[in-house]
Design a protein around this motif. Structure first.
Motif, mmCIF file in Angstrom:
data_model
loop_
_atom_site.group_PDB
_atom_site.id
_atom_site.type_symbol
_atom_site.label_atom_id
_atom_site.label_comp_id
_atom_site.label_asym_id
_atom_site.label_seq_id
_atom_site.Cartn_x
_atom_site.Cartn_y
_atom_site.Cartn_z
ATOM 1 N N SER A 33 0.887 -1.222 -0.402
ATOM 2 C CA SER A 33 0.193 -0.163 -0.107
ATOM 3 C C SER A 33 0.521 1.176 -0.123
ATOM 4 N N LEU A 34 1.806 1.279 0.941
ATOM 5 C CA LEU A 34 2.839 2.396 0.881
ATOM 6 C C LEU A 34 3.638 2.791 -0.322
ATOM 7 N N ILE A 35 3.864 1.581 -1.098
ATOM 8 C CA ILE A 35 4.601 2.371 -2.026
ATOM 9 C C ILE A 35 3.670 2.393 -3.854
ATOM 10 N N LEU A 36 2.634 1.857 -3.943
ATOM 11 C CA LEU A 36 0.976 2.061 -4.993
ATOM 12 C C LEU A 36 1.469 3.924 -4.359
ATOM 13 N N ASN A 37 1.055 4.173 -2.790
ATOM 14 C CA ASN A 37 0.293 5.380 -2.908
ATOM 15 C C ASN A 37 1.568 6.012 -2.880
ATOM 16 N N PHE A 38 2.662 5.938 -2.555
ATOM 17 C CA PHE A 38 3.906 6.940 -2.911
ATOM 18 C C PHE A 38 3.636 6.499 -4.590
ATOM 19 N N LEU A 39 3.973 6.160 -5.372
ATOM 20 C CA LEU A 39 3.570 6.575 -6.990
ATOM 21 C C LEU A 39 2.848 7.084 -6.989
ATOM 22 N N GLU A 40 1.209 7.304 -6.415
ATOM 23 C CA GLU A 40 -0.086 7.868 -7.160
ATOM 24 C C GLU A 40 0.782 9.772 -6.930
ATOM 25 N N TYR A 41 1.272 9.642 -5.521
ATOM 26 C CA TYR A 41 1.004 10.618 -4.621
ATOM 27 C C TYR A 41 2.441 11.473 -5.114
ATOM 28 N N TRP A 42 3.314 10.955 -5.266
ATOM 29 C CA TRP A 42 4.563 11.464 -5.746
ATOM 30 C C TRP A 42 4.469 12.102 -7.143
ATOM 31 N N ASN A 43 3.983 11.648 -8.042
ATOM 32 C CA ASN A 43 3.184 12.404 -9.597
ATOM 33 C C ASN A 43 1.923 12.949 -9.484
#
Length: 291
Positions: free
Chosen positions: A216-226
């Motif tokens: 969850s952390l990895i997927l959300n990091f990719l979403e909110y970073w971009n």
């Protein structure tokens, strides 16, 4: 009894065909990244020769180059030494994304554990509501979110970005699947040994559900970073904008700098994925556990 199965005259052809097909698909995915990296090592003149048709409406054709003729680090030097706005926006992205991830863990893990391990009235309709909210695009909830943030007087602040995201339902949906995959026999054995609800969550739920939390952390990091929509909607002050909005500020005279900025912006996402790849693999295995 005779074996009537017919042997393929070329047994390696299906495997070779799959290998070629997968290699072609992988090449199509990797090609833009290689092209972007190569363009970030080109000078302004070489980029003008290659893409002058697009940049300055010149006549001729586009020249795609995967290897620069005259490689140079000048774009990176100009970006890292002569562009203070880049560092401000990079720091803004960190200040916005890291609180989001921390808040999602603190809010999402207990909710996911409750949905996965407890039966209570209204559990199924409430979880269905979570899934409905998860599939809603930002444009649907944009107006209502804007009104709430305006009422709280936190528009045009970093809190306007991370506060709505902290209560995102997507992490709950992901982590609930992994918490549910924990065998009930382990939970019952821990209860027999005297473990209460808090100990079950802390000593069994978190260690065994760690792959789901990390996924969850990895997927959300990719979403909110971009992410671009929320900062463009809730932020007006330029000094608060994240790195995802840095590229639209670059003019056509700084194309080489834009490629360098794209490469640097991509690095945290790539490193985060590589670092969490093992957790993603463990998460796939954990989701298939059976009692």
């Amino acid at each position: 009894m005779k074996n009537t199965s017919v042997k393929h005259p070329f047994p390696y052809l299906p495997r070779l065909f799959r290998w070629l097909l997968l290699s072609l698909l992988a090449g199509l995915l990797v090609f833009p990244v290689l092209m972007m990296t190569a363009n970030s090592l080109m000078g302004a003149r070489e980029l003008k020769e290659a893409y002058g048709v697009i940049l300055e409406n010149q006549t001729g054709s586009i020249s795609v180059r995967l290897l620069p003729r005259y490689p140079t680090l000048q774009p990176y030097v100009e970006l890292l030494l002569d562009s203070p706005d880049f560092f401000v926006m990079f720091w803004n992205s960190c200040r916005q994304v890291l609180p989001i991830l921390l808040g999602q863990v603190l809010m999402g893990m207990p909710a996911a554990w409750a949905f996965a391990r407890y039966e209570f009235p209204g559990r199924k309709p409430l979880f269905l509501l979570y899934m409905v909210l998860m599939v809603m695009p930002f444009q649907v909830t944009m107006v209502s979110t804007y009104l709430v943030l305006s009422r709280l007087s936190i528009l045009d602040t970093h809190q306007a970005i991370w506060l709505p995201a902290v209560f995102s339902t997507f992490p709950v949906f992901i982590m609930e699947k992994f918490f549910r995959s924990i065998p009930e026999s382990l939970i019952e054995a821990a209860r027999v040994d005297g473990a209460g609800a808090l100990k079950l969550f802390w000593y069994m739920g978190l260690p065994l559900g760690a792959p789901g939390v990390m996924s969850s952390l990895i997927l959300n990091f990719l979403e909110y970073w971009n992410s671009m929509e929320a900062p463009m909607t809730f932020l007006k002050t330029k000094s608060l904008l994240p790195l995802s909005l840095y590229l639209p500020e670059i003019t056509t005279d700084q194309v080489s700098v834009s490629f360098a900025a794209s490469v640097i912006m991509m690095l945290p996402a790539v490193l985060g994925f590589l670092w969490g790849q093992e957790y993603l693999q463990q998460g796939i295995v954990a989701s298939g556990l059976k009692e």
